[in-house]
Design an enzyme around this catalytic site. Structure first.
Site, short mmCIF file in Angstrom:
data_model
loop_
_atom_site.label_atom_id
_atom_site.label_comp_id
_atom_site.label_asym_id
_atom_site.label_seq_id
_atom_site.Cartn_x
_atom_site.Cartn_y
_atom_site.Cartn_z
N HIS A 1 -14.51 -13.27 9.35
CA HIS A 1 -14.05 -12.57 8.15
C HIS A 1 -13.70 -13.59 7.09
O HIS A 1 -13.13 -14.65 7.40
CB HIS A 1 -12.83 -11.70 8.49
CG HIS A 1 -12.54 -10.62 7.49
ND1 HIS A 1 -13.48 -9.71 7.06
CD2 HIS A 1 -11.40 -10.29 6.84
CE1 HIS A 1 -12.93 -8.87 6.20
NE2 HIS A 1 -11.67 -9.21 6.04
N TYR B 1 16.30 8.21 -13.30
CA TYR B 1 17.34 7.29 -12.84
C TYR B 1 17.41 6.02 -13.69
O TYR B 1 16.39 5.41 -14.01
CB TYR B 1 17.08 6.87 -11.39
CG TYR B 1 17.31 7.95 -10.37
CD1 TYR B 1 18.49 8.68 -10.34
CD2 TYR B 1 16.34 8.22 -9.41
CE1 TYR B 1 18.70 9.66 -9.37
CE2 TYR B 1 16.53 9.19 -8.44
CZ TYR B 1 17.72 9.90 -8.43
OH TYR B 1 17.92 10.87 -7.47
N CYS C 1 10.46 8.61 -8.85
CA CYS C 1 11.49 8.95 -7.88
C CYS C 1 10.83 9.30 -6.54
O CYS C 1 9.61 9.28 -6.40
CB CYS C 1 12.31 10.12 -8.38
SG CYS C 1 13.03 9.85 -10.02
N ARG D 1 -20.69 -5.45 6.53
CA ARG D 1 -19.57 -4.69 7.06
C ARG D 1 -18.66 -4.22 5.92
O ARG D 1 -17.48 -4.55 5.86
CB ARG D 1 -18.81 -5.62 8.01
CG ARG D 1 -17.99 -4.99 9.08
CD ARG D 1 -17.40 -6.06 10.00
NE ARG D 1 -16.58 -7.03 9.29
CZ ARG D 1 -16.84 -8.34 9.23
NH1 ARG D 1 -17.91 -8.85 9.83
NH2 ARG D 1 -16.02 -9.14 8.58
N LYS E 1 -11.66 2.47 9.09
CA LYS E 1 -10.29 2.30 9.59
C LYS E 1 -9.29 2.91 8.61
O LYS E 1 -9.64 3.31 7.50
CB LYS E 1 -10.00 0.81 9.79
CG LYS E 1 -10.02 0.02 8.49
CD LYS E 1 -9.71 -1.45 8.69
CE LYS E 1 -9.73 -2.19 7.35
NZ LYS E 1 -9.32 -3.59 7.47
N ARG F 1 -6.29 -15.75 10.60
CA ARG F 1 -5.71 -14.46 10.95
C ARG F 1 -6.25 -14.13 12.34
O ARG F 1 -6.04 -14.92 13.26
CB ARG F 1 -6.07 -13.41 9.88
CG ARG F 1 -5.13 -12.24 9.80
CD ARG F 1 -5.53 -11.26 8.70
NE ARG F 1 -6.84 -10.67 8.91
CZ ARG F 1 -7.37 -9.70 8.14
NH1 ARG F 1 -6.69 -9.24 7.12
NH2 ARG F 1 -8.56 -9.22 8.40
N ASP G 1 10.46 12.11 -5.06
CA ASP G 1 9.69 13.36 -5.04
C ASP G 1 9.04 13.72 -6.37
O ASP G 1 8.38 14.75 -6.44
CB ASP G 1 10.62 14.53 -4.67
CG ASP G 1 11.54 14.21 -3.53
OD1 ASP G 1 11.04 14.00 -2.42
OD2 ASP G 1 12.77 14.14 -3.75
#
Length: 379
Positions: free
Chosen positions: A167, A267, A314, A223, A37, A135, A316
């Site tokens: 699970h 920054y 940052c 699994r 997944k 869940r 980028d």
């Protein structure tokens, strides 16, 4: 060098995925469902699936139906289970593609039965019991009713119940008391299903952590997910389990500059150079899945040594203080990898940034390109 303008790439070793699968399959000595997944945990859905099958996986597991259908579209014919299906999911498409489905509740079973009747194709069905994770899964108060309905649907020829599963909440803490409690509840759930006539369904409970550490949870099939990709689900050294990380994340220096002592970097000037030094700019950032929390904490291999990111990550880019080391634009930096060339591991990054390696490998992307090495599962 890659052609995305930054030299940034995620390199995936398919042979490592196959070898990890073989190690896990050999350890448990029973069928193994390799979980692919989330785009193969960031390693690439189809290549990871093919490599895991080449390593001996008996079937594949995905979260959503679209992932299963993508595998089928790519020509993967191995058994596939898709389990996270909300109301209105295209169960008919799953049945047409010979994809196994899971249900948590009576309404889900009703949708599967309707699709089976509409298409004339009986569904291969797994029933999910909530044994304590709270869940997905049917709670034990609803489990007998779901089992009875599934048994009726099987008698009618609309479904074949091939799996009973749950699970674990605390498998990564192998001595936690919830594990034994969940195993007991799972065994109760299985007994209810068996008594209802669902005698051929395969039991599966063990995720990666349970596969490497909890033999009492192995039942009829395991699994594993993250362990297939060579990451230790217990947060330690994957080599202790005979596993090798399959992902290396690398980029190239875009700019270097010599700066004075006391220069504020990036920054907010959260880092200040302690002496005259060389700074190296690396053109990837949080838009590419590099955690912003890595500022002043995460390690990177550059100029022959591990160095901590200087200042904030940052959108980028980020900066490294390399001291007086020789470094030039175009030089390679490695964020994480297997660790055997001196580079940090994903676990080191997780420790530094207060997260888990699962999040790191599934989020890295953006302007990173992906490249494969090895031949396992090659078409």
């Amino acid at each position: 060098m890659t052609t995305n303008g930054t030299g940034a790439e995620v390199v995936v070793d398919l042979d490592a995925i196959a070898a990890n699968t073989a190690v896990l399959r050999g350890r448990v000595g029973r069928p193994l469902m390799a979980v692919v997944k989330a785009d193969g945990y960031g390693h690439g859905l189809v290549p990871a699936a093919r490599a895991a099958l080449a390593g001996g996986a008996d079937q594949l597991g995905v979260a959503v139906l679209a992932e299963a259908l993508a595998l089928r579209a790519a020509g993967v014919t191995a058994p596939v289970l898709a389990w996270l299906n909300g109301p209105g999911a295209d169960v008919a498409a799953a049945l047409a593609a010979d994809v196994e489905v899971s249900v948590n509740a009576g309404w889900g079973l009703a949708e599967v039965v309707a699709a089976a009747r509409a298409t004339g194709r009986p569904a291969r069905l797994h029933l999910f019991a909530d044994t304590g994770l709270s869940r997905e899964g049917a709670p034990m108060t609803e489990w007998p009713e779901l089992v009875a309905a599934a048994a009726r649907a099987q008698a009618d020829g609309d479904v074949s119940v091939v799996g009973l599963w749950s699970h674990l909440a605390y498998a990564d803490a192998p001595t936690h008391p919830t594990i034994a409690a969940q195993v007991r509840v799972f065994e109760e759930a299985v007994a209810i299903a068996r008594a209802a006539g669902l005698t051929d369904a395969r039991r599966h409970l063990a995720n990666s952590a349970a596969t490497v550490a909890l033999p009492d949870t192995w039942f009829d099939m395991v699994r594993p997910g993250v362990a297939v990709y060579g990451l230790d689900p217990l947060g330690g050294d994957a080599a202790d389990h005979g596993l090798r990380p399959a992902m290396t994340v690398r980029a190239r220096v875009a700019l270097t500059k010599r700066v004075r002592a006391g220069a504020g970097v990036s920054y907010g000037h959260t880092y200040t150079t302690p002496a005259e030094t060389t700074l190296a700019l690396v053109p990837v950032g949080y838009a590419d899945g590099v955690p912003r929390a890595g500022g002043n904490s995460a390690p990177v291999l550059a100029a022959g040594a591990q160095r901590t990111i200087a200042g904030r990550v940052c959108m980028d880019q980020f900066v490294l203080d390399v001291g007086d080391a020789t470094v030039s634009p175009g030089d390679e930096v490695v964020l994480w990898g297997p660790g055997d060339r001196g580079e940090p591991t994903a676990q080191q990054w997780a420790d530094a940034t207060g997260t888990i390696h699962y999040e790191l490998v599934t989020r890295v992307g953006g302007r990173f390109t992906r490249r494969y090495t090895g031949s396992a599962g090659a078409v």
